[in-house]
Design an enzyme around this catalytic site. Sequence first.
Site, PDB file in Angstrom:
ATOM      1  N   PHE A   1      46.719  34.325  40.431  1.00 26.18           N
ATOM      2  CA  PHE A   1      47.379  33.017  40.454  1.00 26.18           C
ATOM      3  C   PHE A   1      46.781  32.110  39.386  1.00 26.18           C
ATOM      4  O   PHE A   1      45.570  31.978  39.286  1.00 26.18           O
ATOM      5  CB  PHE A   1      47.212  32.405  41.843  1.00 26.18           C
ATOM      6  CG  PHE A   1      47.808  31.030  41.997  1.00 26.18           C
ATOM      7  CD1 PHE A   1      49.161  30.826  41.791  1.00 26.18           C
ATOM      8  CD2 PHE A   1      47.020  29.954  42.360  1.00 26.18           C
ATOM      9  CE1 PHE A   1      49.719  29.563  41.939  1.00 26.18           C
ATOM     10  CE2 PHE A   1      47.557  28.701  42.519  1.00 26.18           C
ATOM     11  CZ  PHE A   1      48.920  28.500  42.306  1.00 26.18           C
TER      12      PHE A   1
ATOM     13  N   SER B   1      43.008  39.408  42.421  1.00 24.23           N
ATOM     14  CA  SER B   1      43.191  38.153  43.143  1.00 24.23           C
ATOM     15  C   SER B   1      44.575  38.123  43.807  1.00 24.23           C
ATOM     16  O   SER B   1      44.886  39.002  44.598  1.00 24.23           O
ATOM     17  CB  SER B   1      42.967  36.969  42.191  1.00 24.23           C
ATOM     18  OG  SER B   1      42.726  35.781  42.899  1.00 24.23           O
ATOM     19  N   MET B   2      45.430  37.137  43.502  1.00 24.32           N
ATOM     20  CA  MET B   2      46.780  37.161  44.085  1.00 24.32           C
ATOM     21  C   MET B   2      47.522  38.421  43.663  1.00 24.32           C
ATOM     22  O   MET B   2      48.349  38.952  44.418  1.00 24.32           O
ATOM     23  CB  MET B   2      47.579  35.924  43.667  1.00 24.32           C
ATOM     24  CG  MET B   2      48.975  35.870  44.299  1.00 24.32           C
ATOM     25  SD  MET B   2      49.984  34.480  43.749  1.00 24.32           S
ATOM     26  CE  MET B   2      50.498  35.059  42.115  1.00 24.32           C
TER      27      MET B   2
ATOM     28  N   ASP C   1      31.363  35.622  44.376  1.00 26.20           N
ATOM     29  CA  ASP C   1      32.684  35.104  44.039  1.00 26.20           C
ATOM     30  C   ASP C   1      32.900  33.801  44.798  1.00 26.20           C
ATOM     31  O   ASP C   1      32.897  33.784  46.027  1.00 26.20           O
ATOM     32  CB  ASP C   1      33.739  36.149  44.443  1.00 26.20           C
ATOM     33  CG  ASP C   1      35.149  35.777  44.024  1.00 26.20           C
ATOM     34  OD1 ASP C   1      35.415  34.584  43.788  1.00 26.20           O
ATOM     35  OD2 ASP C   1      35.998  36.683  43.946  1.00 26.20           O
TER      36      ASP C   1
ATOM     37  N   HIS D   1      34.312  35.597  40.326  1.00 23.80           N
ATOM     38  CA  HIS D   1      35.714  35.928  40.595  1.00 23.80           C
ATOM     39  C   HIS D   1      36.304  36.842  39.534  1.00 23.80           C
ATOM     40  O   HIS D   1      37.011  37.801  39.843  1.00 23.80           O
ATOM     41  CB  HIS D   1      36.548  34.654  40.723  1.00 23.80           C
ATOM     42  CG  HIS D   1      37.920  34.908  41.279  1.00 23.80           C
ATOM     43  ND1 HIS D   1      38.134  35.613  42.450  1.00 23.80           N
ATOM     44  CD2 HIS D   1      39.154  34.567  40.818  1.00 23.80           C
ATOM     45  CE1 HIS D   1      39.430  35.686  42.693  1.00 23.80           C
ATOM     46  NE2 HIS D   1      40.069  35.069  41.714  1.00 23.80           N
TER      47      HIS D   1
END
Length: 228
Positions: free
Chosen positions: A10, A78-79, A177, A207
Amino acid sequence: MQGCLLIHGFTGSPYEVEPLAEFLRKKTDWNVKSITLPGHGDELNLRGVTSDKWIEAAEEGVEELLQSCDKVYVIGFSMGGLLASYLAYQYPVEKLVLLSAAAYYVNPKQLLKDTKEMIRDGMRGQLVDNELFIRYKNKIGATPISATLQFRRVVRKVRPLLKEVEVPTLIAQGLVDGIVPPKSAKYLYEQISATQKEVFYSPVAKHLICHSEDCDELFERVFIFLNQ
């Protein structure tokens, strides 16, 4: 031929997964494809973009590979990890790799540490090297609330489907993260129904796990997993 689809996160871009994509291109003769989700990229234009458009873009990417490849692997960051999980549920992909996948998001304790570190780097004149600053300096003002709500919609849509994911899965997570907490990896491992699944924890990765100090170890782990 084997194909591999990589999906960024994202407000991100293929930059987030590009080191892994390049590693796989050098090590294999696979068709390695990174996509840019609608509204994302080097310049964000997220206003009015819905989660359905992100899902459609991911579907178009995997469908293209399925038409030309005998086996297709999906890697999501991630997303993008949630979108990749959705593809593993909907399409005949061979294997799934989840990188810092956001089944849960925002790790307050680590985020506070990262913010303090960013302030210290700013005072030392080293802010341009700070990961948190690099990731978010141009994104906060360019990310409307509506886009954040669409991200949450992806989470709500995919989490109930995880128990239907049965393909071999590798989950990778950084222990420092500040965006996605380590409990997200634990949750994914427990929810995904695959009989072949494993978790790789990086003790140093924040992250952007594909840009971490120990990313070479992660990339080798991914390569071995996909070739098993």
